[in-house]
Design a protein around this motif. Sequence first.
Motif, PDB file in Angstrom:
ATOM      1  N   VAL A   8       0.839  -1.203   0.000  1.00  0.00           N
ATOM      2  CA  VAL A   8       0.000   0.000   0.000  1.00  0.00           C
ATOM      3  C   VAL A   8       0.871   1.249   0.000  1.00  0.00           C
ATOM      4  CG1 VAL A   8      -1.693   1.319   1.315  1.00  0.00           C
ATOM      5  CG2 VAL A   8      -1.931  -1.159   1.116  1.00  0.00           C
ATOM      6  N   THR A   9       1.921   1.222   0.810  1.00  0.00           N
ATOM      7  CA  THR A   9       2.831   2.364   0.865  1.00  0.00           C
ATOM      8  C   THR A   9       3.526   2.582  -0.475  1.00  0.00           C
ATOM      9  OG1 THR A   9       3.230   1.972   3.222  1.00  0.00           O
ATOM     10  CG2 THR A   9       4.835   3.333   2.048  1.00  0.00           C
ATOM     11  N   ASP A  10       3.948   1.504  -1.109  1.00  0.00           N
ATOM     12  CA  ASP A  10       4.630   1.620  -2.400  1.00  0.00           C
ATOM     13  C   ASP A  10       3.682   2.113  -3.487  1.00  0.00           C
ATOM     14  OD1 ASP A  10       7.179   0.881  -1.597  1.00  0.00           O
ATOM     15  OD2 ASP A  10       6.757  -1.258  -1.794  1.00  0.00           O
ATOM     16  N   LEU A  24       4.079   5.539  -5.705  1.00  0.00           N
ATOM     17  CA  LEU A  24       4.119   5.503  -7.163  1.00  0.00           C
ATOM     18  C   LEU A  24       3.458   6.720  -7.790  1.00  0.00           C
ATOM     19  CD1 LEU A  24       3.420   1.842  -8.389  1.00  0.00           C
ATOM     20  CD2 LEU A  24       5.376   3.281  -8.917  1.00  0.00           C
ATOM     21  N   ILE A  25       2.432   7.262  -7.143  1.00  0.00           N
ATOM     22  CA  ILE A  25       1.695   8.378  -7.748  1.00  0.00           C
ATOM     23  C   ILE A  25       2.286   9.725  -7.363  1.00  0.00           C
ATOM     24  CG2 ILE A  25      -0.433   7.042  -7.873  1.00  0.00           C
ATOM     25  CD1 ILE A  25      -1.430   8.551  -5.427  1.00  0.00           C
ATOM     26  N   ARG A  26       3.432   9.731  -6.672  1.00  0.00           N
ATOM     27  CA  ARG A  26       4.122  10.974  -6.313  1.00  0.00           C
ATOM     28  C   ARG A  26       3.161  11.965  -5.634  1.00  0.00           C
ATOM     29  NH1 ARG A  26       6.740   8.134  -9.814  1.00  0.00           N
ATOM     30  NH2 ARG A  26       8.187   9.017 -11.332  1.00  0.00           N
ATOM     31  N   PRO A  27       2.672  11.675  -4.434  1.00  0.00           N
ATOM     32  CA  PRO A  27       1.646  12.532  -3.813  1.00  0.00           C
ATOM     33  C   PRO A  27       2.064  13.992  -3.677  1.00  0.00           C
ATOM     34  CG  PRO A  27       2.613  11.005  -2.217  1.00  0.00           C
ATOM     35  CD  PRO A  27       3.052  10.546  -3.556  1.00  0.00           C
ATOM     36  N   SER A  28       3.349  14.263  -3.454  1.00  0.00           N
ATOM     37  CA  SER A  28       3.778  15.649  -3.320  1.00  0.00           C
ATOM     38  C   SER A  28       3.623  16.421  -4.627  1.00  0.00           C
ATOM     39  CB  SER A  28       5.231  15.712  -2.842  1.00  0.00           C
ATOM     40  OG  SER A  28       6.099  15.122  -3.800  1.00  0.00           O
ATOM     41  N   HIS A  29       3.641  15.709  -5.755  1.00  0.00           N
ATOM     42  CA  HIS A  29       3.526  16.370  -7.054  1.00  0.00           C
ATOM     43  C   HIS A  29       2.087  16.747  -7.387  1.00  0.00           C
ATOM     44  CE1 HIS A  29       7.681  15.709  -8.778  1.00  0.00           C
ATOM     45  NE2 HIS A  29       7.724  15.085  -7.625  1.00  0.00           N
ATOM     46  N   ALA A  30       1.146  16.353  -6.542  1.00  0.00           N
ATOM     47  CA  ALA A  30      -0.228  16.819  -6.727  1.00  0.00           C
ATOM     48  C   ALA A  30      -0.308  18.331  -6.569  1.00  0.00           C
ATOM     49  CB  ALA A  30      -1.150  16.137  -5.716  1.00  0.00           C
ATOM     50  N   ALA A  31       0.708  18.916  -5.931  1.00  0.00           N
ATOM     51  CA  ALA A  31       0.740  20.373  -5.762  1.00  0.00           C
ATOM     52  C   ALA A  31       0.735  21.089  -7.107  1.00  0.00           C
ATOM     53  CB  ALA A  31       1.982  20.770  -4.957  1.00  0.00           C
ATOM     54  N   LYS A  32       1.246  20.444  -8.153  1.00  0.00           N
ATOM     55  CA  LYS A  32       1.257  21.075  -9.472  1.00  0.00           C
ATOM     56  C   LYS A  32      -0.166  21.382  -9.929  1.00  0.00           C
ATOM     57  CE  LYS A  32       5.363  18.396 -10.768  1.00  0.00           C
ATOM     58  NZ  LYS A  32       5.883  17.323 -11.667  1.00  0.00           N
ATOM     59  N   ARG A  67      16.493   4.418  -8.395  1.00  0.00           N
ATOM     60  CA  ARG A  67      16.577   2.961  -8.329  1.00  0.00           C
ATOM     61  C   ARG A  67      15.801   2.402  -7.140  1.00  0.00           C
ATOM     62  NH1 ARG A  67      22.907   2.212  -6.436  1.00  0.00           N
ATOM     63  NH2 ARG A  67      22.717   3.206  -4.382  1.00  0.00           N
ATOM     64  N   HIS A  68      15.458   3.270  -6.190  1.00  0.00           N
ATOM     65  CA  HIS A  68      14.680   2.846  -5.024  1.00  0.00           C
ATOM     66  C   HIS A  68      13.180   2.970  -5.245  1.00  0.00           C
ATOM     67  CE1 HIS A  68      18.357   2.482  -2.737  1.00  0.00           C
ATOM     68  NE2 HIS A  68      18.679   3.739  -2.992  1.00  0.00           N
ATOM     69  N   ARG A  69      12.770   3.436  -6.421  1.00  0.00           N
ATOM     70  CA  ARG A  69      11.343   3.512  -6.703  1.00  0.00           C
ATOM     71  C   ARG A  69      10.738   2.114  -6.710  1.00  0.00           C
ATOM     72  NH1 ARG A  69      11.025   8.140 -11.520  1.00  0.00           N
ATOM     73  NH2 ARG A  69      11.296   9.953 -10.123  1.00  0.00           N
ATOM     74  N   PRO A  70       9.468   1.989  -6.328  1.00  0.00           N
ATOM     75  CA  PRO A  70       8.872   0.656  -6.123  1.00  0.00           C
ATOM     76  C   PRO A  70       8.970  -0.283  -7.315  1.00  0.00           C
ATOM     77  CG  PRO A  70       7.468   2.350  -5.181  1.00  0.00           C
ATOM     78  CD  PRO A  70       8.560   3.074  -5.911  1.00  0.00           C
ATOM     79  N   VAL A  71       8.739   0.218  -8.530  1.00  0.00           N
ATOM     80  CA  VAL A  71       8.778  -0.673  -9.693  1.00  0.00           C
ATOM     81  C   VAL A  71      10.214  -1.041 -10.026  1.00  0.00           C
ATOM     82  CG1 VAL A  71       8.234  -0.886 -12.139  1.00  0.00           C
ATOM     83  CG2 VAL A  71       6.612   0.221 -10.611  1.00  0.00           C
ATOM     84  N   ALA A  72      11.109  -0.043 -10.052  1.00  0.00           N
ATOM     85  CA  ALA A  72      12.510  -0.322 -10.370  1.00  0.00           C
ATOM     86  C   ALA A  72      13.139  -1.261  -9.346  1.00  0.00           C
ATOM     87  CB  ALA A  72      13.294   0.984 -10.439  1.00  0.00           C
ATOM     88  N   ALA A  73      12.762  -1.109  -8.083  1.00  0.00           N
ATOM     89  CA  ALA A  73      13.321  -1.946  -7.019  1.00  0.00           C
ATOM     90  C   ALA A  73      12.675  -3.318  -6.961  1.00  0.00           C
ATOM     91  CB  ALA A  73      13.171  -1.246  -5.672  1.00  0.00           C
ATOM     92  N   ARG A 111       9.633  -4.022  -5.865  1.00  0.00           N
ATOM     93  CA  ARG A 111       8.663  -4.199  -4.773  1.00  0.00           C
ATOM     94  C   ARG A 111       7.225  -4.196  -5.292  1.00  0.00           C
ATOM     95  NH1 ARG A 111      11.914  -0.169  -2.695  1.00  0.00           N
ATOM     96  NH2 ARG A 111      10.187   1.322  -2.754  1.00  0.00           N
ATOM     97  N   VAL A 112       7.005  -3.605  -6.448  1.00  0.00           N
ATOM     98  CA  VAL A 112       5.696  -3.634  -7.097  1.00  0.00           C
ATOM     99  C   VAL A 112       5.873  -4.320  -8.451  1.00  0.00           C
ATOM    100  CG1 VAL A 112       3.831  -2.269  -8.114  1.00  0.00           C
ATOM    101  CG2 VAL A 112       4.859  -1.557  -5.954  1.00  0.00           C
ATOM    102  N   GLY A 113       5.147  -5.397  -8.656  1.00  0.00           N
ATOM    103  CA  GLY A 113       5.266  -6.150  -9.897  1.00  0.00           C
ATOM    104  C   GLY A 113       4.718  -5.389 -11.096  1.00  0.00           C
ATOM    105  N   ILE A 114       5.134  -5.791 -12.279  1.00  0.00           N
ATOM    106  CA  ILE A 114       4.720  -5.111 -13.496  1.00  0.00           C
ATOM    107  C   ILE A 114       3.214  -5.236 -13.696  1.00  0.00           C
ATOM    108  CG2 ILE A 114       5.038  -4.960 -15.989  1.00  0.00           C
ATOM    109  CD1 ILE A 114       7.424  -4.111 -14.302  1.00  0.00           C
TER     110      ILE A 114
END
Length: 321
Positions: A31-33, A37-45, A101-107, A109-112
């Motif tokens: 759930v955290t990953d 993934l949706i970059r919640p801080s970027h919702a500020a845009k 490289r620590h992003r959930p998909v690259a790492a 932790r979240v499958g394709i």
Amino acid sequence: MYVVESADIPELPRPRGPASDQKTEARPRLVTDLFRLIRPSHAAKAILLVPLALIDTSLWNLATVGEILLATVAFILASSAVYVGNDIADRHRDLHHPVKRHRPVAAGRVGIRVAYAYCAGLLALLTAVIALTPGPYWPIVAYLLINIAYSRYLKHVPLVDVGTIAVCFVLRVVQGYEVAGGRAAAWLLVTVFSMSLLLLIGKRRQELKSGAAHRPALHGYSMELTNWLLQIASVLALVSGLIYLREEGPFGPQYGQTAMLLSTPFALFALFRYLQIQLMDEGGGDPVRILLRDRVMVANSMLWAATLGVTLVLAHQPVPL
């Protein structure tokens, strides 16, 4: 012989196996990953740009505010789907970046498959939000199409890459005006475009300094080039913003010049602070972090907003002498 019955023996907790422990821990981690993934801080845009239509006081009414709120949510969902799609497409390249490289998909932790399903779910929610208020949502459609082209090709073309993202910032502003039934001022769009370029060029500059090799377009940039581009974008952003306040802002002919004069020191200080962070403080890699977390920048923005707010009130409700 004394027979010990099962009731005489206190039941001890059964040890949980490694598999059950991993499943229990994996659920909140997933759930955290997915949230990351949706970059919640970027919702500020979207939160900052879509409602810019409300600075035009002629558009103010309850229905308009509600439509702009839905448009903001719609753009947040659209950008979230884009972020997930980009992470899927860039998962192999992100492995060469010290942070990405620590992003959930690259790492891993979240499958394709999960990521694809997540992206599809976000697009389904976007469709549902748009269906609530049928209207001109072409900027969001254009945003999605541009990002598909960006992910496949445009992101690898130097200079075009930052220009493409800057256009997406402009589309957020246009979307707000479209649902409000107004027309965005030309100088406002130029200001948003040039400010976006300034932030994006600063990001490329920091990527060059970090030696990141994950972005092929970086081969078309150099430190000297980005320094020049920062200067050009800064001048364009400053001049266009001040012209907008003077000529096309919501202050009218009488207070437009006042708004321009009062804004000049705040605008200059904001640019100076950003360049200070870029050139001296070794920062600027994340524009959202600068705008929202740098205390000096936030304080300057709040004072600037308060000054323009008072000017706007005086422009529409002048104090009788």
